[in-house]
Design a protein around this motif. Structure first.
Motif, PDB file in Angstrom:
ATOM      1  N   PRO A  21       0.805  -1.228   0.000  1.00 32.44           N
ATOM      2  CA  PRO A  21       0.000   0.000   0.000  1.00 32.44           C
ATOM      3  C   PRO A  21       0.836   1.277   0.000  1.00 32.44           C
ATOM      4  CG  PRO A  21      -0.039  -1.020   2.165  1.00 32.44           C
ATOM      5  CD  PRO A  21       0.661  -1.982   1.255  1.00 32.44           C
ATOM      6  N   ASN A  22       2.113   1.194   0.381  1.00 34.16           N
ATOM      7  CA  ASN A  22       2.970   2.379   0.415  1.00 34.16           C
ATOM      8  C   ASN A  22       3.884   2.495  -0.794  1.00 34.16           C
ATOM      9  OD1 ASN A  22       2.035   3.161   3.036  1.00 34.16           O
ATOM     10  ND2 ASN A  22       3.201   1.434   3.834  1.00 34.16           N
ATOM     11  N   GLY A  23       3.833   1.507  -1.676  1.00 34.03           N
ATOM     12  CA  GLY A  23       4.753   1.469  -2.803  1.00 34.03           C
ATOM     13  C   GLY A  23       4.319   2.315  -3.986  1.00 34.03           C
ATOM     14  N   GLU A  45       2.839  11.041   0.031  1.00 31.64           N
ATOM     15  CA  GLU A  45       3.507  10.366   1.150  1.00 31.64           C
ATOM     16  C   GLU A  45       4.964  10.005   0.843  1.00 31.64           C
ATOM     17  OE1 GLU A  45       0.599   7.187  -0.517  1.00 31.64           O
ATOM     18  OE2 GLU A  45       0.671   9.346  -0.343  1.00 31.64           O
ATOM     19  N   HIS A  46       5.429  10.257  -0.378  1.00 26.51           N
ATOM     20  CA  HIS A  46       6.815  10.014  -0.754  1.00 26.51           C
ATOM     21  C   HIS A  46       7.659  11.288  -0.691  1.00 26.51           C
ATOM     22  CE1 HIS A  46       4.741   6.658  -3.183  1.00 26.51           C
ATOM     23  NE2 HIS A  46       5.190   6.155  -2.055  1.00 26.51           N
ATOM     24  N   GLN A  47       7.118  12.331  -0.147  1.00 31.37           N
ATOM     25  CA  GLN A  47       7.808  13.631  -0.148  1.00 31.37           C
ATOM     26  C   GLN A  47       8.905  13.724   0.907  1.00 31.37           C
ATOM     27  OE1 GLN A  47       5.315  16.959   0.801  1.00 31.37           O
ATOM     28  NE2 GLN A  47       4.923  16.297   2.873  1.00 31.37           N
ATOM     29  N   SER A  48       9.812  14.681   0.680  1.00 33.52           N
ATOM     30  CA  SER A  48      10.718  15.151   1.725  1.00 33.52           C
ATOM     31  C   SER A  48      10.156  16.516   2.130  1.00 33.52           C
ATOM     32  CB  SER A  48      12.158  15.245   1.218  1.00 33.52           C
ATOM     33  OG  SER A  48      12.242  16.091   0.078  1.00 33.52           O
ATOM     34  N   PHE A  49      10.437  17.530   1.342  1.00 28.67           N
ATOM     35  CA  PHE A  49       9.800  18.834   1.515  1.00 28.67           C
ATOM     36  C   PHE A  49       8.521  18.839   0.691  1.00 28.67           C
ATOM     37  CE2 PHE A  49      14.261  19.900   2.365  1.00 28.67           C
ATOM     38  CZ  PHE A  49      14.102  20.529   3.594  1.00 28.67           C
ATOM     39  N   PRO A  50       7.588  19.731   1.013  1.00 32.08           N
ATOM     40  CA  PRO A  50       6.387  19.826   0.171  1.00 32.08           C
ATOM     41  C   PRO A  50       6.765  20.046  -1.298  1.00 32.08           C
ATOM     42  CG  PRO A  50       6.052  21.056   2.184  1.00 32.08           C
ATOM     43  CD  PRO A  50       7.510  20.620   2.165  1.00 32.08           C
ATOM     44  N   GLY A  55      14.843  12.287  -1.759  1.00 31.37           N
ATOM     45  CA  GLY A  55      15.958  11.845  -2.603  1.00 31.37           C
ATOM     46  C   GLY A  55      16.222  10.358  -2.510  1.00 31.37           C
ATOM     47  N   GLY A  56      16.012   9.776  -1.350  1.00 29.05           N
ATOM     48  CA  GLY A  56      16.207   8.335  -1.200  1.00 29.05           C
ATOM     49  C   GLY A  56      15.217   7.533  -2.016  1.00 29.05           C
TER      50      GLY A  56
END
Length: 165
Positions: A21-23, A45-50, A55-56
């Motif tokens: 569900p998170n992929g 939900e894959h963000q770092s900053f908005p 990057g990972g």
């Protein structure tokens, strides 16, 4: 560019797992030039900053494209692990927009492979790329008591015959 065939998806991989569900649930296509391409979309939900992907997670897709490029050019029976990866982040990678991932095998030996991978926006602008060095190994050397064909159990036919980029 013309699609030659489609690769299988797994159950739980963060990149291609259809039950995760998170992929990203990315689907991969073998192209007529020997490369592999995936149209995919990161989510909020894959963000770092908005407004930008961590990057990972960008590197994660570039890494997945390494093995997928080997499968596109050689065989889905070739397994192994990433030895090293040099990533270059060119521009912020957005989420909630369709992107293209691409990988192509640039060097192949009996034990090793070198793959160039990239993520582009739909205008063709390069957002990130990597050189992935890969060591080929038997699946039994990587995981114990796992049948890779049971994990890679989904072949989702969708009728895609061409991907423009």
């Amino acid at each position: 560019m013309k699609v030659i065939s489609k690769q299988r998806n797994s159950r739980m991989c963060v990149v291609c797992g259809m039950d995760n569900p998170n992929g990203f649930r990315a689907q991969f296509y073998n192209m007529e030039d020997g490369s592999v391409v995936t149209p995919f979309c990161y989510r909020e939900e894959h963000q770092s900053f908005p407004q930008r992907v961590h990057g990972g997670l960008t590197a994660t897709m570039l890494d997945e494209l390494g093995l997928r490029a080997i499968w596109a050019k050689l065989s889905e029976d070739v397994f192994g692990v990433t030895m090293s990866m040099e990533v270059k982040y060119r521009k912020p990678v957005p989420y909630d927009v369709e992107l293209l991932g691409r990988g192509i095998l640039v060097k192949d030996t009996p034990k090793f492979a070198v793959i160039r991978t990239e993520i582009l926006d739909r205008k063709g602008i390069l957002l990130a790329d990597a050189e992935v060095k890969y060591i080929k190994m038997k699946v039994e050397q990587i995981v114990q008591d796992v049948n890779p064909h049971e994990e890679m159990c989904y072949l989702i036919e969708d009728g895609v015959t061409e991907i423009l980029f």
